[in-house]
Design an enzyme around this catalytic site. Sequence first.
Site, mmCIF file in Angstrom:
data_model
loop_
_atom_site.group_PDB
_atom_site.id
_atom_site.type_symbol
_atom_site.label_atom_id
_atom_site.label_comp_id
_atom_site.label_asym_id
_atom_site.label_seq_id
_atom_site.Cartn_x
_atom_site.Cartn_y
_atom_site.Cartn_z
ATOM 1 N N LYS A 22 0.843 -1.210 0.000
ATOM 2 C CA LYS A 22 0.000 0.000 0.000
ATOM 3 C C LYS A 22 0.869 1.248 0.000
ATOM 4 C CE LYS A 22 -1.732 1.701 4.009
ATOM 5 N NZ LYS A 22 -1.513 3.144 4.228
ATOM 6 N N ASN A 23 1.823 1.310 0.930
ATOM 7 C CA ASN A 23 2.589 2.551 1.084
ATOM 8 C C ASN A 23 3.500 2.818 -0.108
ATOM 9 O OD1 ASN A 23 1.315 3.061 3.461
ATOM 10 N ND2 ASN A 23 3.050 2.561 4.795
ATOM 11 N N CYS A 118 -4.858 8.705 9.569
ATOM 12 C CA CYS A 118 -5.084 8.050 10.856
ATOM 13 C C CYS A 118 -4.900 9.058 11.992
ATOM 14 C CB CYS A 118 -4.074 6.936 11.051
ATOM 15 S SG CYS A 118 -4.390 5.494 10.048
ATOM 16 N N ARG A 123 1.355 14.790 13.057
ATOM 17 C CA ARG A 123 1.798 14.574 11.683
ATOM 18 C C ARG A 123 1.857 15.854 10.843
ATOM 19 N NH1 ARG A 123 -0.799 9.001 9.565
ATOM 20 N NH2 ARG A 123 1.266 8.595 8.816
ATOM 21 N N ASP A 308 4.466 0.698 12.177
ATOM 22 C CA ASP A 308 3.243 0.109 11.619
ATOM 23 C C ASP A 308 3.030 -1.345 12.050
ATOM 24 O OD1 ASP A 308 2.638 2.475 10.385
ATOM 25 O OD2 ASP A 308 3.184 1.838 8.360
ATOM 26 N N ARG A 400 -8.773 0.139 4.430
ATOM 27 C CA ARG A 400 -7.822 1.075 3.838
ATOM 28 C C ARG A 400 -6.513 0.363 3.524
ATOM 29 N NH1 ARG A 400 -6.332 5.781 7.409
ATOM 30 N NH2 ARG A 400 -4.936 5.946 5.644
HETATM 31 C C1 UD1 Z 1 4.709 6.772 6.274
HETATM 32 C C2 UD1 Z 1 3.746 5.615 6.128
HETATM 33 C C3 UD1 Z 1 3.150 5.244 7.483
HETATM 34 C C4 UD1 Z 1 4.278 4.990 8.483
HETATM 35 C C5 UD1 Z 1 5.260 6.157 8.527
HETATM 36 C C6 UD1 Z 1 6.467 5.883 9.417
HETATM 37 C C7 UD1 Z 1 2.894 5.971 3.894
HETATM 38 C C8 UD1 Z 1 1.743 6.289 3.013
HETATM 39 N N1 UD1 Z 1 2.705 5.993 5.199
HETATM 40 O O1 UD1 Z 1 3.936 7.881 6.726
HETATM 41 O O2 UD1 Z 1 2.357 4.079 7.322
HETATM 42 O O3 UD1 Z 1 3.712 4.795 9.774
HETATM 43 O O4 UD1 Z 1 5.747 6.434 7.202
HETATM 44 O O5 UD1 Z 1 7.138 4.747 8.984
HETATM 45 O O6 UD1 Z 1 3.969 5.638 3.402
HETATM 46 N N2 UD1 Z 1 6.853 14.499 10.579
HETATM 47 C C9 UD1 Z 1 7.057 15.831 10.881
HETATM 48 N N3 UD1 Z 1 7.104 16.729 9.835
HETATM 49 C C10 UD1 Z 1 6.964 16.354 8.542
HETATM 50 C C11 UD1 Z 1 6.769 14.987 8.246
HETATM 51 C C12 UD1 Z 1 6.723 14.080 9.295
HETATM 52 O O7 UD1 Z 1 7.184 16.201 12.046
HETATM 53 O O8 UD1 Z 1 7.026 17.202 7.658
HETATM 54 C C13 UD1 Z 1 6.782 13.507 11.695
HETATM 55 C C14 UD1 Z 1 5.411 12.879 11.779
HETATM 56 O O9 UD1 Z 1 4.540 13.687 12.530
HETATM 57 C C15 UD1 Z 1 5.703 11.571 12.434
HETATM 58 C C16 UD1 Z 1 7.091 11.208 11.909
HETATM 59 O O10 UD1 Z 1 7.638 12.429 11.432
HETATM 60 O O11 UD1 Z 1 5.759 11.714 13.828
HETATM 61 C C17 UD1 Z 1 7.070 10.163 10.818
HETATM 62 O O12 UD1 Z 1 6.421 10.665 9.707
HETATM 63 P P1 UD1 Z 1 6.771 10.231 8.205
HETATM 64 O O13 UD1 Z 1 7.994 9.407 8.159
HETATM 65 O O14 UD1 Z 1 6.691 11.454 7.361
HETATM 66 O O15 UD1 Z 1 5.523 9.299 7.880
HETATM 67 P P2 UD1 Z 1 4.530 9.353 6.668
HETATM 68 O O16 UD1 Z 1 5.281 9.539 5.394
HETATM 69 O O17 UD1 Z 1 3.400 10.261 6.968
#
Ligand code: UD1
Length: 422
Positions: A22-23, A118, A123, A308, A400
């Site tokens: 999915k991701n 979620c 985030r 995850d 999802r």
């Molecule tokens: C992706 C995955 C999700 C997984 C996560 C961590 C997808 C679609 N989703 O989510 O399933 O749980 O990686 O492995 O691929 N953060 C910030 N600022 C930013 C971006 C992120 O502070 O600009 C923080 C987030 O709040 C969170 C952490 O960084 O606490 C991890 O986020 P990130 O690695 O960006 O996860 P996603 O890409 O949203």
Amino acid sequence: MDSIIVTGGAELKGQIPIAGAKNACLALMPATLLSDEPLTLTNAPRLSDIKTMTVLLESLGAEVRSMQEGRVLAMSSHDLTNLTADYDIVRKMRASNLVLGPLLARAGRAVVSLPGGCAIGARPMDIHVSGLEALGAEIELKDGYLHAEARKGLKGAVIEQRFASVGATENIVMAATLARGTTVLKNAAREPEIVDLVRCLRAMGAQIEGEGTSTIEVQGVDRLHGATHAVVADRIEMGTYMIAPAIAGGEIELVGGSMDLLPAFCEKLEGTGISVTPTANGLKVARSNGRARAIDVRTEIFPGFPTDLQAQMMALLCTANGTSVLEETIFENRFMHAPELVRMGAEIDVHGGHATVTGVERLRGARVMATDLRASVSLILAGLGAEGETVVSRVYHLDRGYERVEEKLSAVGARIERVRGE
Ligand code: UD1
């Protein structure tokens, strides 16, 4: 709303095929926006999140044809007719923010609503924004939307992320493929889904090196062309089904799985006394002798233990022999499954980013409700080993990210059914 009813106590035996990730697919689909030629993805998973991304891409003017019952997605972004990702679509799924980098790179402008997804923490998007600004974009937050513009086009830069964000790495790498000059992204995420995205971009003509390491270098090109790419296996689906026999007992082969996709998770699962062995088709997981052993788990970026799979591992540790401590370091609010597991008789004490789980002999079935995707599946897993019936409601979260979960588990002997709701 549909519910899933699990009657615990059946040992599992057989094979479970692992779908495309999915991701990975959610990052690969927006890559279509980078080119006016067709991009075709094979081994796509059939999930509601993929439908949401389809609707989003179509709203921007892309064509998405779903073929072979959703296994193949043939996309074309010849004409982009709209550069705004609307709140009504984006609020359903955070990964919608992955259209920002590609739109900006191809069209020089994008308006993207701040995401939903979620309910597992704040985030924010600051890492995406500062990376794209370093590439020359001007980004402003107005009325809940990020308004991004790159009047003179994007220009390569050296960027160091304050945290190795998966989504920001994907957005920045996609944007950099069409920027002028060289981009060096330091503290890049190393997840297998990033490696898969880079392979696809390279097949489209991008010049990228270093995927899978913490420094990714992108040499911008004038245009990308069409390609066909097979989506990598879903390591989170694989890890989830690896826990099923660990809880219920028995032996399962995960077809298409590979231990390399989950090094720390496999090691931890073996630490509980479960055997994990590679096979010609994938890998095999077996629990033969009694209760699992307690272990401590800390979630980390790849190659560490994935956040995850934290909820699913907690479901196993609820009946392990001894006391386990789980530490969540990626998301600040990701123990929402704990109170539901407690309703099933688990002993869990959550304190800040830690959860202490004291294993009990057996859980008891109960009515439970899931608040996010991985939490929902952890309750189903817990139900497989519990005494009596567990009814998991609000399973739209589950749809999802898990394809036909009840079919895959009942095919290996689990007593599980979906009850259609209003
Ligand atoms: C992706 C995955 C999700 C997984 C996560 C961590 C997808 C679609 N989703 O989510 O399933 O749980 O990686 O492995 O691929 N953060 C910030 N600022 C930013 C971006 C992120 O502070 O600009 C923080 C987030 O709040 C969170 C952490 O960084 O606490 C991890 O986020 P990130 O690695 O960006 O996860 P996603 O890409 O949203």
